[in-house]
Design a protein around this motif. Structure first.
Motif, PDB file in Angstrom:
ATOM      1  N   VAL A 234       1.092  42.083  62.815  1.00 46.55           N
ATOM      2  CA  VAL A 234       1.071  43.030  61.700  1.00 46.55           C
ATOM      3  C   VAL A 234       2.490  43.337  61.242  1.00 46.55           C
ATOM      4  N   LEU A 235       3.401  43.524  62.196  1.00 55.46           N
ATOM      5  CA  LEU A 235       4.801  43.765  61.838  1.00 55.46           C
ATOM      6  C   LEU A 235       5.358  42.603  61.028  1.00 55.46           C
ATOM      7  N   GLY A 236       5.035  41.375  61.443  1.00 57.60           N
ATOM      8  CA  GLY A 236       5.530  40.212  60.720  1.00 57.60           C
ATOM      9  C   GLY A 236       5.046  40.177  59.280  1.00 57.60           C
ATOM     10  N   ARG A 237       3.773  40.530  59.062  1.00 57.01           N
ATOM     11  CA  ARG A 237       3.259  40.544  57.698  1.00 57.01           C
ATOM     12  C   ARG A 237       3.874  41.675  56.875  1.00 57.01           C
ATOM     13  N   CYS A 238       3.967  42.848  57.479  1.00 59.54           N
ATOM     14  CA  CYS A 238       4.495  44.002  56.749  1.00 59.54           C
ATOM     15  C   CYS A 238       5.972  43.844  56.416  1.00 59.54           C
ATOM     16  N   ALA A 239       6.713  43.219  57.315  1.00 64.15           N
ATOM     17  CA  ALA A 239       8.162  43.101  57.134  1.00 64.15           C
ATOM     18  C   ALA A 239       8.528  42.260  55.914  1.00 64.15           C
ATOM     19  N   LYS A 240       7.587  41.514  55.378  1.00 64.15           N
ATOM     20  CA  LYS A 240       7.833  40.705  54.185  1.00 64.15           C
ATOM     21  C   LYS A 240       7.733  41.519  52.905  1.00 64.15           C
ATOM     22  N   ARG A 241       7.321  42.773  53.016  1.00 62.47           N
ATOM     23  CA  ARG A 241       7.101  43.611  51.840  1.00 62.47           C
ATOM     24  C   ARG A 241       8.152  44.720  51.783  1.00 62.47           C
ATOM     25  N   PRO A 242       8.881  44.843  50.668  1.00 61.96           N
ATOM     26  CA  PRO A 242       9.904  45.900  50.554  1.00 61.96           C
ATOM     27  C   PRO A 242       9.338  47.300  50.775  1.00 61.96           C
ATOM     28  N   ALA A 243       8.070  47.507  50.407  1.00 59.76           N
ATOM     29  CA  ALA A 243       7.472  48.831  50.579  1.00 59.76           C
ATOM     30  C   ALA A 243       7.524  49.282  52.028  1.00 59.76           C
ATOM     31  N   PHE A 244       7.351  48.355  52.957  1.00 56.49           N
ATOM     32  CA  PHE A 244       7.372  48.707  54.378  1.00 56.49           C
ATOM     33  C   PHE A 244       8.733  49.271  54.778  1.00 56.49           C
ATOM     34  N   TRP A 245       9.793  48.610  54.355  1.00 50.75           N
ATOM     35  CA  TRP A 245      11.132  49.050  54.751  1.00 50.75           C
ATOM     36  C   TRP A 245      11.515  50.361  54.081  1.00 50.75           C
ATOM     37  N   LEU A 246      11.071  50.557  52.842  1.00 51.21           N
ATOM     38  CA  LEU A 246      11.349  51.823  52.176  1.00 51.21           C
ATOM     39  C   LEU A 246      10.607  52.971  52.854  1.00 51.21           C
ATOM     40  N   LEU A 247       9.335  52.751  53.180  1.00 53.42           N
ATOM     41  CA  LEU A 247       8.569  53.783  53.873  1.00 53.42           C
ATOM     42  C   LEU A 247       9.152  54.072  55.252  1.00 53.42           C
ATOM     43  N   ALA A 248       9.547  53.015  55.975  1.00 53.42           N
ATOM     44  CA  ALA A 248      10.098  53.196  57.319  1.00 53.42           C
ATOM     45  C   ALA A 248      11.419  53.957  57.275  1.00 53.42           C
ATOM     46  N   ALA A 249      12.274  53.617  56.314  1.00 56.71           N
ATOM     47  CA  ALA A 249      13.573  54.297  56.227  1.00 56.71           C
ATOM     48  C   ALA A 249      13.401  55.768  55.864  1.00 56.71           C
ATOM     49  N   ALA A 250      12.531  56.041  54.884  1.00 55.25           N
ATOM     50  CA  ALA A 250      12.316  57.431  54.492  1.00 55.25           C
ATOM     51  C   ALA A 250      11.678  58.231  55.627  1.00 55.25           C
ATOM     52  N   PHE A 251      10.737  57.605  56.330  1.00 52.47           N
ATOM     53  CA  PHE A 251      10.055  58.327  57.406  1.00 52.47           C
ATOM     54  C   PHE A 251      10.975  58.547  58.609  1.00 52.47           C
ATOM     55  N   SER A 252      11.966  57.680  58.791  1.00 57.19           N
ATOM     56  CA  SER A 252      12.941  57.924  59.865  1.00 57.19           C
ATOM     57  C   SER A 252      13.746  59.185  59.568  1.00 57.19           C
ATOM     58  N   ILE A 253      14.020  59.429  58.299  1.00 55.91           N
ATOM     59  CA  ILE A 253      14.723  60.655  57.907  1.00 55.91           C
ATOM     60  C   ILE A 253      13.823  61.860  58.099  1.00 55.91           C
ATOM     61  N   CYS A 254      12.532  61.678  57.828  1.00 54.29           N
ATOM     62  CA  CYS A 254      11.573  62.751  58.108  1.00 54.29           C
ATOM     63  C   CYS A 254      11.636  63.150  59.583  1.00 54.29           C
ATOM     64  N   GLY A 255      11.622  62.169  60.478  1.00 53.54           N
ATOM     65  CA  GLY A 255      11.694  62.450  61.910  1.00 53.54           C
ATOM     66  C   GLY A 255      12.990  63.109  62.316  1.00 53.54           C
ATOM     67  N   ALA A 256      14.104  62.634  61.724  1.00 54.40           N
ATOM     68  CA  ALA A 256      15.408  63.200  62.062  1.00 54.40           C
ATOM     69  C   ALA A 256      15.491  64.675  61.705  1.00 54.40           C
ATOM     70  N   THR A 257      14.862  65.062  60.593  1.00 53.31           N
ATOM     71  CA  THR A 257      15.008  66.431  60.096  1.00 53.31           C
ATOM     72  C   THR A 257      13.910  67.375  60.587  1.00 53.31           C
TER      73      THR A 257
END
Length: 431
Positions: A234-257
């Protein structure tokens, strides 16, 4: 391979009435009870520092290990639940949390705290992370899915509301070990709730998911993939889509804050400004009260409004509130402090329902495991903030730089969220 044909398995014809709500209620109570441990580190930080002489960066590192494992194990836990069943995995996870929290009363060295709070509890709590809520919702609800995921997400906040004042008073009047043992007992209670009330799938009890029409077809569930292979594919399929990386980056900031910064360090930071720890813990519990309202409302709106727009609003408002926080902390809870608490509470995990909605839109049947990976980024961000904020405090003597950096990251998360593309047609997912 798991079949991607949505008609692979025919659902029962009996309309579900009470079972979806029984399962959702048991999952909610499980998340409430399991939240006991997540209230522990922030409450006990000063006590551990006084007894053992450990710096806040050292204690924060133990929390960071917990948060990383909590997040990074989530996608594998989602795959394990798909393969072995939700009840079984949740039961083992809650026992692990009880062992890690209870055995912590015997620690004498920092590495032991890292092992128990970090590794043991981290793996256990990662097994019933938000991907657990996403899996329950995806299986049991066709209609009202956004509202249900909002309610389940609020379960952790409800637990915080219940446990923070209790654990803080136990810590102050009895000792920190009594608070750790109380959290362990809550995890055992949660295990009983999970076993008694949760069923793996609607087909197990011969009903349809809530809101499913007669003749509704359930995706095939038999898979020859192991949990590791499933999670990685699943990670391999998702990693091909920019939406995955944008969601992951934004959600990492959610966790940090949230988990990394406020949940871990708010009580200690308020105490630095002269506020009694019990008062600060009670304020953090009030965050949980308003988080329940905000998260359920966010789930309601996620069924009706573009999830990207919601995320832009949430992250922008959170960033502005963090910019203001250094000027709001006082020895007593002033009106301005209450405004921050209410405001931040409404926004605390309101980001979860729209993030899950975007995962469902972009990744289809892969969404529970895909969200597990996005949630892993949330916890990595939280881990960086838990240690980083402690180091900033140890080096500079206060947390002001940590608040300002976190506020700037939230503005960046708002920009990332609007960059996630709109999906006109759900992406079919193979497994």
């Amino acid at each position: 391979m798991q079949s991607s044909d949505p008609t692979a398995v025919l659902a029962p014809t009996r309309t579900a009435t009470r079972w979806p709500w029984i399962v959702a209620g048991a999952a909610f109570l499980t998340l409430v009870a399991a939240a006991g441990f997540r209230s522990v580190p922030g409450v006990l930080m000063d006590s551990l520092q006084r007894e053992f002489g450990w710096g806040r960066g050292t204690i924060g590192f133990a929390v960071s290990v917990n948060l990383v494992l909590y997040g990074c194990f989530a996608p594998f836990a989602a795959a394990l639940m798909e393969r072995f069943g939700v009840r079984r995995v949740a039961g083992f996870a809650l026992v692990a949390i009880a062992i890690g929290s209870g055995a912590a009363v015997f620690v004498t060295a920092a590495w032991q705290l890292v092992l128990l709070w970090g590794v043991v509890v981290g793996l256990g709590s990662g097994s019933i992370a938000l991907s657990f809520a996403a899996l329950i919702t995806g299986r049991w609800f066709v209609h009202r899915a956004g509202l249900v995921i909002g309610v389940l997400t609020a379960g952790s906040s409800t637990g915080q509301l219940i446990f923070l004042p209790v654990l803080s008073r136990l810590n102050e009047h009895v000792g920190w070990r009594s608070a750790a043992l109380t959290a362990a007992g809550a995890a055992l209670v949660a295990g009983g709730i999970a076993i008694a009330g949760i069923r793996n799938r609607p087909t197990d009890v011969g009903v349809l998911p809530y809101g499913a029409p007669q003749g509704y077809a359930v995706p095939a569930v038999t898979s020859s993939q192991g949990s590791l292979q499933r999670a990685l594919s699943v990670l391999g399929r998702c990693a091909k889509r920019p939406a995955f990386w944008l969601l992951a980056a934004a959600f990492s900031i959610c966790g940090a804050t949230t988990n990394g910064l406020i949940q871990t360090h708010f009580v200690a930071a308020a105490h630095d400004h002269g506020m009694p720890p019990t008062t600060a813990a009670s304020l953090l519990a009030v965050v949980g009260v308003f988080d329940i309202v905000g998260t359920i409302a966010s789930g309601f709106f996620s069924d009706r409004i573009d999830a990207r727009v919601l995320l832009v609003i949430y992250y922008t408002l959170r960033g502005l509130s963090l910019y203001a926080l250094p000027r709001l902390l006082e020895p007593t809870a002033e009106p301005s402090t209450w405004i921050f608490i209410v405001f931040y509470g409404l926004d605390w995990v309101a980001t979860v329902p729209p993030t899950i909605a975007l995962c469902r839109q972009h990744f289809g049947a892969d969404a529970p495991v895909a969200f597990g990976w996005v949630f892993a980024s949330h916890q990595i961000g939280a881990a960086v903030a838990a240690t980083g904020a402690g180091v900033i405090r140890d080096r500079t003597g206060d947390y002001e730089l940590a608040w300002l950096l976190a506020g700037s990251l939230c503005i960046a998360a708002a920009v990332m969220s609007i960059m996630v593309g709109r999906v006109r047609q759900r992406v079919p997912a193979s497994a």
